[in-house]
Design a protein around this motif. Structure first.
Motif, PDB file in Angstrom:
ATOM      1  N   PRO A  27       0.807  -1.238   0.000  1.00  0.00           N
ATOM      2  CA  PRO A  27       0.000   0.000   0.000  1.00  0.00           C
ATOM      3  C   PRO A  27       0.833   1.279   0.000  1.00  0.00           C
ATOM      4  CG  PRO A  27      -0.669  -1.486   1.800  1.00  0.00           C
ATOM      5  CD  PRO A  27       0.440  -2.169   1.075  1.00  0.00           C
ATOM      6  N   ASP A  28       1.989   1.280   0.635  1.00  0.00           N
ATOM      7  CA  ASP A  28       2.854   2.486   0.624  1.00  0.00           C
ATOM      8  C   ASP A  28       3.273   2.851  -0.798  1.00  0.00           C
ATOM      9  OD1 ASP A  28       2.752   2.583   3.308  1.00  0.00           O
ATOM     10  OD2 ASP A  28       4.885   2.121   3.659  1.00  0.00           O
ATOM     11  N   VAL A  29       3.465   1.842  -1.614  1.00  0.00           N
ATOM     12  CA  VAL A  29       3.936   2.057  -2.993  1.00  0.00           C
ATOM     13  C   VAL A  29       2.844   2.793  -3.774  1.00  0.00           C
ATOM     14  CG1 VAL A  29       4.635   0.865  -5.111  1.00  0.00           C
ATOM     15  CG2 VAL A  29       5.413   0.015  -2.886  1.00  0.00           C
ATOM     16  N   ILE A  30       1.613   2.364  -3.560  1.00  0.00           N
ATOM     17  CA  ILE A  30       0.478   2.985  -4.259  1.00  0.00           C
ATOM     18  C   ILE A  30       0.253   4.406  -3.727  1.00  0.00           C
ATOM     19  CG2 ILE A  30      -2.014   2.793  -4.666  1.00  0.00           C
ATOM     20  CD1 ILE A  30      -1.552  -0.225  -4.788  1.00  0.00           C
ATOM     21  N   ARG A  31       0.391   4.545  -2.423  1.00  0.00           N
ATOM     22  CA  ARG A  31       0.225   5.877  -1.812  1.00  0.00           C
ATOM     23  C   ARG A  31       1.258   6.864  -2.376  1.00  0.00           C
ATOM     24  NH1 ARG A  31       2.910   8.053   2.009  1.00  0.00           N
ATOM     25  NH2 ARG A  31       3.825   6.133   2.787  1.00  0.00           N
ATOM     26  N   ILE A  32       2.482   6.427  -2.508  1.00  0.00           N
ATOM     27  CA  ILE A  32       3.515   7.334  -3.030  1.00  0.00           C
ATOM     28  C   ILE A  32       3.205   7.719  -4.477  1.00  0.00           C
ATOM     29  CG2 ILE A  32       5.968   7.449  -3.705  1.00  0.00           C
ATOM     30  CD1 ILE A  32       6.591   6.153  -1.020  1.00  0.00           C
ATOM     31  N   LEU A  33       2.773   6.758  -5.263  1.00  0.00           N
ATOM     32  CA  LEU A  33       2.403   7.087  -6.652  1.00  0.00           C
ATOM     33  C   LEU A  33       1.287   8.131  -6.669  1.00  0.00           C
ATOM     34  CD1 LEU A  33       2.652   6.486  -9.734  1.00  0.00           C
ATOM     35  CD2 LEU A  33       0.766   4.896  -9.427  1.00  0.00           C
ATOM     36  N   GLN A  34       0.287   7.932  -5.809  1.00  0.00           N
ATOM     37  CA  GLN A  34      -0.841   8.876  -5.788  1.00  0.00           C
ATOM     38  C   GLN A  34      -0.380  10.263  -5.338  1.00  0.00           C
ATOM     39  OE1 GLN A  34      -3.368   6.554  -3.201  1.00  0.00           O
ATOM     40  NE2 GLN A  34      -4.684   5.922  -4.898  1.00  0.00           N
ATOM     41  N   GLU A  35       0.369  10.307  -4.240  1.00  0.00           N
ATOM     42  CA  GLU A  35       0.795  11.605  -3.705  1.00  0.00           C
ATOM     43  C   GLU A  35       1.712  12.337  -4.677  1.00  0.00           C
ATOM     44  OE1 GLU A  35       0.647  10.276   0.997  1.00  0.00           O
ATOM     45  OE2 GLU A  35       2.563  10.856   0.106  1.00  0.00           O
TER      46      GLU A  35
END
Ligand SMILES: Cc1ncc(COP(=O)(O)O)c(C=O)c1O
Length: 393
Positions: free
Chosen positions: A45-53
């Motif tokens: 989930p951190d990987v997806i969060r970083i992409l979004q942010e």
């Protein structure tokens, strides 16, 4: 109209087969595909969060450097140091790629003149063969055999090189290897890898090690670059597709001697204009994941592997139960003409697709390969269907 370089290059087997499966699905068959090795699980989930942010920021949308973001290169260096014990200079030894598949093509385009030879494994990943041909090179297959632990037979390779008669200035240049090996799941051994380096040195070959499976169902990831003398001889391809569940993101890497990296960059920088920065930053995060990430991933694959064994037992296939990677490779019973025959029988009899081993080269003709990229429930459904169809009795 078609360029000569496409002669003998067919459509990728899977894209053809997917069309057939698509057709069956349109007729309501609901085929379970145990063929393709694209992880079904999401990235951390951190990987997806970083992409979004990161992608919400205004200043990340420009072209990026040809050599990738320094943040990603540093993360790759840290990953190699932590897990493989290999020390790499992020500014010199690392080239981020859009997946390792493109790297295979770039390497062939960088080093092969028309007619130059590349040695490729049979069975092996089909892209080595097609990339060599597309680059104008000559494919020479070396055979891997079960009785030799799917390792190269060095005497046979020696004889093959000796027997080559090449026109003009053509010469053998590249040797492709891949351990943990796809499709057989064979793990590497340091002794064999050391012999490979010595062989490459003796014949002045550049050794290309394709290493995308080292974390899958394997607790001891090994890089060929960790062996003495490797830096001078080896280019290693690696990937986030399998070990970070990021196949569709297209992130891989090439690692090796600074001069080799610069040579491949000379070609690659003419092909693309860098990777989207938020993808690179998210990839950097993925590479910093702790051991519990890999442990959780492998816990899932271990359960699925048991289901694959169950399918293979039903089909009276034989296999080595210590295989690594996200597939299980198995020998078919004598009564089938080939893995294609068994695959077709299972597809048409129970609407389950299993890959015939022959697509990886004729040395795979008497084998099949089951992917572990489907949820256990799907694999259980496959077991039910195959049992009901009474296949292989
Ligand atoms: C042996 C091998 N090498 C390379 C690749 C390509 O991986 P990537 O997604 O990094 O291009 C695959 C993908 O299936 C593979 O099996």
């Amino acid at each position: 109209m078609l360029a000569h370089r496409l002669e003998g290059i067919g459509e990728y087997y899977f894209s053809q087969k997917l069309r057939e499966i698509d057709g069956m699905n349109k007729e309501g068959r609901n085929v379970i595909n145990l063929g393709i090795g694209s992880p079904d699980l999401p990235p951390h989930p951190d990987v997806i969060r970083i992409l979004q942010e990161e992608s919400a920021k205004p200043n990340v949308h420009a072209y990026q450097g040809y050599k990738g973001s320094p943040v990603l290169r540093q993360a790759i260096a840290n990953w190699y140091s932590r897990w493989y014990g290999v020390s790499l200079d992020p500014d010199a030894h690392i080239l981020p790629l859009m997946g390792s598949k493109e790297g295979i093509m770039h390497i062939c385009m960088t080093y092969l003149n028309p007619g130059d030879v590349a040695l490729v494994p049979n069975p092996g990943y089909p892209t080595y063969r097609s990339a060599v041909k597309l680059a104008g090179g000559t494919v020479v297959e070396y055979h891997l055999r079960e009785q030799n632990h799917w390792f190269p037979d060095f005497e046979e390779m020696e004889a093959m090189l000796h027997a080559l008669s090449l026109p003009g200035e053509c010469r053998p240049k590249l040797l492709f290897v891949n351990y943990p090996h796809m499709p057989t799941g064979q793990l590497p051994e340091r002794g064999m890898l050391q012999t490979l380096i010595a062989f490459a040195e003796k014949h002045d070959l550049l050794l290309i090690h394709d290493n995308p499976y080292s974390f899958i169902l394997n607790d001891h990831p090994l890089s060929l670059l960790s062996l003495p003398g490797a830096m001078e001889r080896v280019l290693e391809l690696n990937s986030l597709s399998k070990s970070q569940n990021m196949a569709g993101w297209r992130i891989g890497m090439l690692c090796g001697h600074r001069q080799r990296i610069d040579e491949v960059l000379r070609f690659k920088s003419n092909m693309d204009s860098g990777m989207f920065l938020p993808v690179q930053l998210a990839a950097a995060r993925a590479l910093s994941l702790e051991g519990d990430w890999y442990a959780a991933l492998n816990a899932v694959y271990r359960i699925r592997r048991e289901k694959a064994f169950e399918i293979l037992d039903m089909l009276h296939c034989t296999y080595d139960n210590s295989q690594a990677g996200m597939f299980v490779w198995a020998a078919i019973p004598d009564r089938y003409e080939s893995g294609y025959a068994l695959s077709d029988e299972v597809l048409h009899g129970s609407h389950v697709f299993i890959t015939p081993g022959g697509i990886f080269g004729d040395a795979g003709n008497r084998f099949i390969r089951i992917s572990l990229c489907s949820p256990s429930e799907k694999m259980e459904e496959a077991i039910r269907r195959i049992r009901q169809a009474g296949i292989a009795h």
